[in-house]
Design a protein around this motif. Structure first.
Motif, PDB file in Angstrom:
ATOM      1  N   HIS A 168      26.638 -27.740 -65.061  1.00  0.00           N
ATOM      2  CA  HIS A 168      27.271 -27.539 -66.380  1.00  0.00           C
ATOM      3  C   HIS A 168      26.277 -27.678 -67.510  1.00  0.00           C
ATOM      4  CE1 HIS A 168      31.497 -28.841 -64.880  1.00  0.00           C
ATOM      5  NE2 HIS A 168      30.766 -28.314 -63.907  1.00  0.00           N
ATOM      6  N   SER A 169      25.555 -28.808 -67.479  1.00  0.00           N
ATOM      7  CA  SER A 169      24.754 -29.154 -68.649  1.00  0.00           C
ATOM      8  C   SER A 169      23.682 -28.100 -68.897  1.00  0.00           C
ATOM      9  CB  SER A 169      24.127 -30.538 -68.461  1.00  0.00           C
ATOM     10  OG  SER A 169      23.358 -30.555 -67.281  1.00  0.00           O
ATOM     11  N   ILE A 170      23.125 -27.582 -67.842  1.00  0.00           N
ATOM     12  CA  ILE A 170      22.085 -26.563 -68.017  1.00  0.00           C
ATOM     13  C   ILE A 170      22.673 -25.315 -68.656  1.00  0.00           C
ATOM     14  CG2 ILE A 170      20.717 -24.920 -66.701  1.00  0.00           C
ATOM     15  CD1 ILE A 170      19.840 -27.225 -64.951  1.00  0.00           C
ATOM     16  N   VAL A 171      23.793 -24.854 -68.092  1.00  0.00           N
ATOM     17  CA  VAL A 171      24.411 -23.634 -68.632  1.00  0.00           C
ATOM     18  C   VAL A 171      24.785 -23.844 -70.100  1.00  0.00           C
ATOM     19  CG1 VAL A 171      26.347 -22.026 -68.402  1.00  0.00           C
ATOM     20  CG2 VAL A 171      25.272 -22.988 -66.359  1.00  0.00           C
ATOM     21  N   ASP A 172      25.350 -25.010 -70.375  1.00  0.00           N
ATOM     22  CA  ASP A 172      25.794 -25.291 -71.739  1.00  0.00           C
ATOM     23  C   ASP A 172      24.630 -25.369 -72.725  1.00  0.00           C
ATOM     24  OD1 ASP A 172      28.293 -25.314 -70.724  1.00  0.00           O
ATOM     25  OD2 ASP A 172      28.557 -27.508 -70.737  1.00  0.00           O
ATOM     26  N   SER A 173      23.523 -25.969 -72.282  1.00  0.00           N
ATOM     27  CA  SER A 173      22.405 -26.142 -73.209  1.00  0.00           C
ATOM     28  C   SER A 173      21.619 -24.852 -73.422  1.00  0.00           C
ATOM     29  CB  SER A 173      21.472 -27.249 -72.715  1.00  0.00           C
ATOM     30  OG  SER A 173      20.837 -26.833 -71.531  1.00  0.00           O
ATOM     31  N   MET A 174      21.613 -23.957 -72.426  1.00  0.00           N
ATOM     32  CA  MET A 174      20.781 -22.758 -72.550  1.00  0.00           C
ATOM     33  C   MET A 174      21.435 -21.680 -73.411  1.00  0.00           C
ATOM     34  SD  MET A 174      17.908 -22.849 -70.356  1.00  0.00           S
ATOM     35  CE  MET A 174      17.703 -21.216 -69.725  1.00  0.00           C
ATOM     36  N   ARG A 175      22.752 -21.630 -73.399  1.00  0.00           N
ATOM     37  CA  ARG A 175      23.468 -20.613 -74.172  1.00  0.00           C
ATOM     38  C   ARG A 175      22.987 -19.198 -73.880  1.00  0.00           C
ATOM     39  NH1 ARG A 175      27.843 -21.431 -77.541  1.00  0.00           N
ATOM     40  NH2 ARG A 175      28.389 -23.612 -77.309  1.00  0.00           N
ATOM     41  N   ARG A 176      23.027 -18.848 -72.593  1.00  0.00           N
ATOM     42  CA  ARG A 176      22.659 -17.485 -72.177  1.00  0.00           C
ATOM     43  C   ARG A 176      23.894 -16.793 -71.653  1.00  0.00           C
ATOM     44  NH1 ARG A 176      17.374 -15.661 -72.324  1.00  0.00           N
ATOM     45  NH2 ARG A 176      15.992 -17.386 -72.837  1.00  0.00           N
ATOM     46  N   ARG A 177      23.717 -15.575 -71.177  1.00  0.00           N
ATOM     47  CA  ARG A 177      24.853 -14.817 -70.664  1.00  0.00           C
ATOM     48  C   ARG A 177      25.418 -15.529 -69.434  1.00  0.00           C
ATOM     49  NH1 ARG A 177      24.608  -8.629 -68.434  1.00  0.00           N
ATOM     50  NH2 ARG A 177      26.788  -8.482 -67.748  1.00  0.00           N
ATOM     51  N   VAL A 178      26.731 -15.634 -69.353  1.00  0.00           N
ATOM     52  CA  VAL A 178      27.384 -16.283 -68.223  1.00  0.00           C
ATOM     53  C   VAL A 178      28.361 -15.308 -67.574  1.00  0.00           C
ATOM     54  CG1 VAL A 178      28.955 -18.123 -67.504  1.00  0.00           C
ATOM     55  CG2 VAL A 178      27.186 -18.586 -69.213  1.00  0.00           C
ATOM     56  N   VAL A 179      28.188 -15.078 -66.259  1.00  0.00           N
ATOM     57  CA  VAL A 179      29.142 -14.272 -65.503  1.00  0.00           C
ATOM     58  C   VAL A 179      29.830 -15.218 -64.537  1.00  0.00           C
ATOM     59  CG1 VAL A 179      29.414 -12.414 -63.813  1.00  0.00           C
ATOM     60  CG2 VAL A 179      27.779 -12.158 -65.697  1.00  0.00           C
ATOM     61  N   GLU A 180      31.168 -15.333 -64.658  1.00  0.00           N
ATOM     62  CA  GLU A 180      31.886 -16.274 -63.798  1.00  0.00           C
ATOM     63  C   GLU A 180      32.684 -15.534 -62.734  1.00  0.00           C
ATOM     64  OE1 GLU A 180      34.311 -19.143 -65.836  1.00  0.00           O
ATOM     65  OE2 GLU A 180      34.914 -20.120 -63.959  1.00  0.00           O
ATOM     66  N   LEU A 181      32.511 -15.973 -61.496  1.00  0.00           N
ATOM     67  CA  LEU A 181      33.238 -15.380 -60.369  1.00  0.00           C
ATOM     68  C   LEU A 181      34.310 -16.351 -59.897  1.00  0.00           C
ATOM     69  CD1 LEU A 181      30.312 -13.978 -58.181  1.00  0.00           C
ATOM     70  CD2 LEU A 181      32.144 -12.612 -59.159  1.00  0.00           C
ATOM     71  N   ASP A 182      35.440 -15.782 -59.478  1.00  0.00           N
ATOM     72  CA  ASP A 182      36.467 -16.610 -58.843  1.00  0.00           C
ATOM     73  C   ASP A 182      37.181 -15.741 -57.815  1.00  0.00           C
ATOM     74  OD1 ASP A 182      37.928 -18.949 -58.429  1.00  0.00           O
ATOM     75  OD2 ASP A 182      39.586 -18.150 -59.635  1.00  0.00           O
ATOM     76  N   HIS A 183      37.238 -16.225 -56.592  1.00  0.00           N
ATOM     77  CA  HIS A 183      37.840 -15.456 -55.493  1.00  0.00           C
ATOM     78  C   HIS A 183      37.318 -14.030 -55.426  1.00  0.00           C
ATOM     79  CE1 HIS A 183      40.758 -18.785 -55.736  1.00  0.00           C
ATOM     80  NE2 HIS A 183      40.799 -18.603 -54.417  1.00  0.00           N
TER      81      HIS A 183
END
Lengths: 299, 229
Positions: free
Chosen positions: B198-213
């Motif tokens: 979490h903390s890395i993603v939150d601090s970097m503020r880059r593009r996020v692609v989230e997968l679920d199922h």
């Protein structure tokens, strides 16, 4: 292709698996040694055939009556038999050997056993036509035509004796080649197994190689070369063993060979068949390696 | 640089698709986080790009490779243009740091003189100059991951795939590794990083692609790990 890299991988692989490598080399060596033994017997049989073929004769033994009374083959039925033999197609020469000459020859042959010579009486030796044929394989014609004729006691084909002797050697050859085949199967399975173990112990390396984009050849070649190197060492050991056995064999059975009954097999013969053994080793190990990598190892 | 068109992947052993009609595009030089719970399809996503797997449906493009359709013979070329980093480093324990990095070049047939030139360069880039002759077990986890990154980057790939690269590292070391990945990203290399951190993603503020199922449920240009998490 970086050869130094591939070879350092090969050496690492063989060292890491040293017991398996030794087993692989030994089975290959024994298998090839047996194969070589079979090939030597084949060569020996060939030489024997060459040696004797030109000397093979058909002997027409004459009855006691003729042998005793017709020294020069001037009377019937001897003279008739001679002309009949001479006019038979395929006959090269006909030599008449009367009882006295036959006895001389007998004495010469058994010079080494004087007691045998002492025992034999000239009366026991029949007069004989020694018939040389253009093609010794066609001796059957003479045997058939002259057996049972008046004045003929028996017709002997030397080729038949030689044939029986050669049969013994050919049987021996088949046994040796059969053993070689069984041993080759063992060697084959060992090679295949060693490659699988080798690939397993190096799965991290191979995984990384695949990941960074090494080609199939680059990942597989070290394993293949490993198998071939073991095969070649096996061939060298096998040839060495064979040479040692031939060398020791000629020392022990020197007399048998020097009496010219069996043609001598020397180190030269081993040298002549060694390229065949080496070729077989390389071919079989490379093929086994390739098939194993294709079928059982995901690289 | 990376494009998936309606990609589905169903494994033989499962009835539920690992990826379900996924379409996404990532440009050259982008830094993208691929997030989602275990079993959401992140690993399958990465494996499809490397052609460790072939999609059941759809098309996959990396650079100008038509990944799903290409012949086996060309797969090495594709992989030479992709660098890979893993959670467990995957270093060769019997080789030194420099040898580990050189290995990646040796096995694709690069000449010796190139290797002796570029290996020290890349070790300096990842901050391991002076440690070339160490064995992996003499290094800390962060240093080992630097070696792995050096190995992934030494052939100057177009894309760097990182599968939980900070999974085994403490937060401070993780930050260092992220700085290193950013630096590599600044050279123009597309970086795609699958992570749970979490903390890395939150601090970097880059593009996020989230997968679920197996489906993309979020694609934010400057995202965080998750709202309310």
């Amino acid at each position: 292709m970086r050869t130094s890299f591939v070879f350092s991988e090969v050496v690492t692989g063989l060292r890491r698996n040293v017991t398996m490598t030794i087993a692989m080399i030994l089975t290959t060596a024994i298998s090839l040694g047996l194969l070589g033994g079979g090939l030597l017997i084949v060569r020996m049989v060939d030489k024997m055939q060459d040696n004797y073929q030109s000397k093979l004769e058909v002997s027409v033994l004459l009855t006691n009556d003729v042998s005793a009374n017709d020294k020069d083959c001037a009377q019937q039925p001897c003279a008739g038999l001679r002309s009949a033999l001479e006019t038979t197609s395929g006959v090269e020469t006909v030599v008449y050997e009367n009882r006295d000459k036959g006895y001389e020859r007998f004495k010469q042959i058994f010079e080494a056993q004087p007691e045998l010579v002492k025992l034999a009486r000239p009366e026991a030796i029949p007069a004989t036509f020694r018939v040389k044929l253009e093609d010794p394989a066609r001796a059957g014609v003479i045997v058939q035509a002259f057996t049972g004729k008046a004045g003929v006691k028996a017709v002997n084909d030397q080729g038949e004796f030689l044939g029986r002797l050669l049969d013994v050697f050919n049987g021996l050859r088949n046994i040796v080649l059969g053993l070689a085949l069984v041993q080759a199967l063992a060697a084959l399975l060992l090679i295949s197994n060693t490659i699988q173990v080798s690939a397993f112990t190096r799965r991290t390396e191979v995984g990384i190689m695949r990941l960074v984009g090494a080609t199939r050849w680059y990942t597989q070649l070290p394993f293949l070369i490993e198998a071939v190197v073991a095969g070649v060492i096996g061939a060298v050991v096998g040839v060495g063993g064979l040479a040692l056995m031939v060398w020791g064999g000629t020392r022990v059975s020197g007399e048998l060979f020097s009496s010219q009954i069996l043609p001598p097999m020397g180190l030269l013969d081993v040298v002549i068949i060694s390229p065949i053994l080496l070729g077989v080793a390389v071919f079989i190990s490379a093929l086994t390696g390739y098939v194993t990598l294709r079928l059982y190892v995901r690289l | 640089m990376i494009r998936l068109e309606h990609v589905s992947k169903v494994y033989k052993t499962s009835t539920r698709p690992a990826l379900d009609n996924v379409s996404v595009e990532m440009d050259k030089g982008e830094f993208v986080f691929l997030i989602g719970p275990s079993g959401s399809g992140k690993s399958t996503f990465l494996r499809l790009l490397l052609r460790e797997e072939v999609p059941s449906k759809g098309r996959v493009y990396v650079s100008n490779f038509d990944v799903a359709k290409m012949s086996r013979r060309r797969v090495p070329r594709l992989r030479q243009s992709i660098g890979c980093v893993f959670q467990d480093f995957r270093l060769l324990t019997n080789k030194t740091v420099a040898e580990n990095v050189a290995f990646a070049l040796e096995v694709i047939g690069k000449p010796r003189n190139t290797i002796v030139k570029v290996v020290p360069e890349v070790l300096q880039l990842v901050g391991l100059d002076g440690k070339a002759d160490r064995m992996p077990h003499e290094l800390s986890g962060g240093e080992q991951q630097r070696v792995a990154i050096a190995r992934a980057f030494v052939n100057r790939p177009l894309v760097l795939l990182a599968d939980e690269p900070t999974g085994n590292l403490d937060p401070d070391t993780s930050q260092d590794i992220m700085l290193l990945l950013e630096r590599i990203n600044r050279t123009g290399t597309t970086v795609l990083m699958a992570t749970h951190d979490h903390s890395i993603v939150d601090s970097m503020r880059r593009r996020v692609v989230e997968l679920d199922h197996g489906r993309i449920i979020r694609d934010d240009a400057r995202g965080v790990y998750g709202v309310g998490r």
